[in-house]
Design a protein around this motif. Sequence first.
Motif, PDB file in Angstrom:
ATOM      1  N   GLU A   1      -3.206   1.730   8.080  1.00  0.00           N
ATOM      2  CA  GLU A   1      -2.477   1.217   6.918  1.00  0.00           C
ATOM      3  C   GLU A   1      -2.969  -0.168   6.512  1.00  0.00           C
ATOM      4  OE1 GLU A   1      -0.803   2.952   5.111  1.00  0.00           O
ATOM      5  OE2 GLU A   1      -0.030   4.619   6.279  1.00  0.00           O
ATOM      6  N   GLY A  13      -4.330  -0.289   2.370  1.00  0.00           N
ATOM      7  CA  GLY A  13      -3.790  -1.153   1.330  1.00  0.00           C
ATOM      8  C   GLY A  13      -4.832  -1.942   0.570  1.00  0.00           C
ATOM      9  N   ALA A  25      -1.205  -0.147  -3.771  1.00  0.00           N
ATOM     10  CA  ALA A  25      -1.403  -1.167  -2.742  1.00  0.00           C
ATOM     11  C   ALA A  25      -0.078  -1.589  -2.130  1.00  0.00           C
ATOM     12  CB  ALA A  25      -2.121  -2.375  -3.342  1.00  0.00           C
ATOM     13  N   GLU A  26       0.946  -1.780  -2.960  1.00  0.00           N
ATOM     14  CA  GLU A  26       2.257  -2.171  -2.430  1.00  0.00           C
ATOM     15  C   GLU A  26       2.848  -1.082  -1.556  1.00  0.00           C
ATOM     16  OE1 GLU A  26       5.796  -4.181  -4.664  1.00  0.00           O
ATOM     17  OE2 GLU A  26       6.132  -2.019  -4.707  1.00  0.00           O
ATOM     18  N   GLU A  48       1.264   1.184   0.216  1.00  0.00           N
ATOM     19  CA  GLU A  48       0.566   1.206   1.508  1.00  0.00           C
ATOM     20  C   GLU A  48       1.015   0.038   2.382  1.00  0.00           C
ATOM     21  OE1 GLU A  48      -1.000   3.623   2.464  1.00  0.00           O
ATOM     22  OE2 GLU A  48      -2.227   4.561   0.914  1.00  0.00           O
ATOM     23  N   ARG A  49       1.261  -1.105   1.770  1.00  0.00           N
ATOM     24  CA  ARG A  49       1.750  -2.254   2.549  1.00  0.00           C
ATOM     25  C   ARG A  49       3.146  -1.974   3.113  1.00  0.00           C
ATOM     26  NH1 ARG A  49       4.610  -6.814   1.131  1.00  0.00           N
ATOM     27  NH2 ARG A  49       4.558  -6.167  -1.059  1.00  0.00           N
TER      28      ARG A  49
END
Length: 343
Positions: free
Chosen positions: A130, A134, A166-167, A169-170
Amino acid sequence: MASLGTAFLRKVAPGLRRSVLLPVSRLPLPFAHAPNAFAGAARWGSIFRPPELNQNLDLSHLVTQSTWTKEELDRIKETHHQAKDFVERVAYFTVQACRLGFDIGSLYKVKVRTATMTEQDWLRRIIFLETVAGVPGMVAGMLRHMTSLRLMRRDHGWIHSLLAEAENERMHLLIALTLRQPGPFFRMAVIGGQAIFLTWYSIAYMVCPRYCHRFAGYLEEEAVHTYTRLLEEIDAGRLPMFENMKAPKMARVYYNLPRDAMLRDVFECIRADESAHRDTNHQFGSMKADDPNTMVEHLRKGHFSHQNAYSGIVVTVHKLQDQTLEQQLSFDIVAQATSPGRG
C-alpha cells in the motif's frame, strides 16, 4: 544496603524493561505496536517510532468515502486486460517482473506453497504494497495538474479521479497500520523503495502516460488477486486471528460498516476498491490524454452534486434522480390507496 539496592533497581529496571520485555512481547502478537529499537530514536523524528495512530476519522477531511453494498461486493471478480500492443506488453511484463522479485525477496512464494503465511506476514505484505500503491495516482494527478498550468488548458476530469485513487490507497495503509506498526528496518525499506519507485514512475509518466496507466491497471489486477487470496485463506480457517477480529474503528467509519463488522469485511471492501482502481486505470490507458473523463467512478459517487452538463456524467445522474422520483411516486400512490377512510 537495601536503599542502595533499591536505587540501583530504579535506575536499571527501566532499561531492562525496554531492552528485554518489549522485544519479547512483540514476537507472539502480530497486532502489537513495534517497540522502539533505538534509545535515541525520538530525536530523529517520527521515522522509527511515529506517534500513536488516532482512529477518530473525520470524513470532512477526505475527498472519498468508499461505501459498498453487499451486492456490489459479491460481484467483484478477478479480471485481466489482454495486452494488445508493445506498450501494453511492456507494462504487463514490468508488473510481473516487479511482483516476482518482491515475492521471492519477501519469501511469499515459499510461504504460500507451504501454507505457512501468518497474519503477521500478510500485514507486512499489505503495508508495504500500500505504500507503493499510493504513488501512481498522486504522481499522475500532480503531473497532469502541472501540465494544465503550464499549457493553460483544462484537464477534463482526470486529476480528481487520480487524487481520489491516491487518497483511497493511503486510507488502506492507515487502516493496516491500526493493526500493526512496523519496525525501523521495515520503515527504512519503505523509504528506499519509495525513493526508487517515485523517481522511476515520475519519469515514466512524463515520457509515456499510457504506459503508466496500463502499469497501474495491471498492478491493481495483482492487488485484487492478493486480497482474493487473503479472503480465501481466512475462509479456509488458516488465519484465525483475522477470522475472529472485529473491524478497526477507522475502517468502520471510512466504509460505513456496522459496529459488529469483522476484519474480513474490511478486506473485502479494500479488494473492491482495488478493482475500481484497476478499471479506472485501464480506462485511462485506452483514452487520449485530452479526452474527457466520462467514467462514473465508485470512489466519487458522492460528488455528483458538483457536476454539470459538461462533465459527461450528468445523464447518469438524471437517470438516478428519475428512478428515485418514480419510486417515491409509487410509494405515495400505495400509501394513499391503503390509507384508512378511503372508499
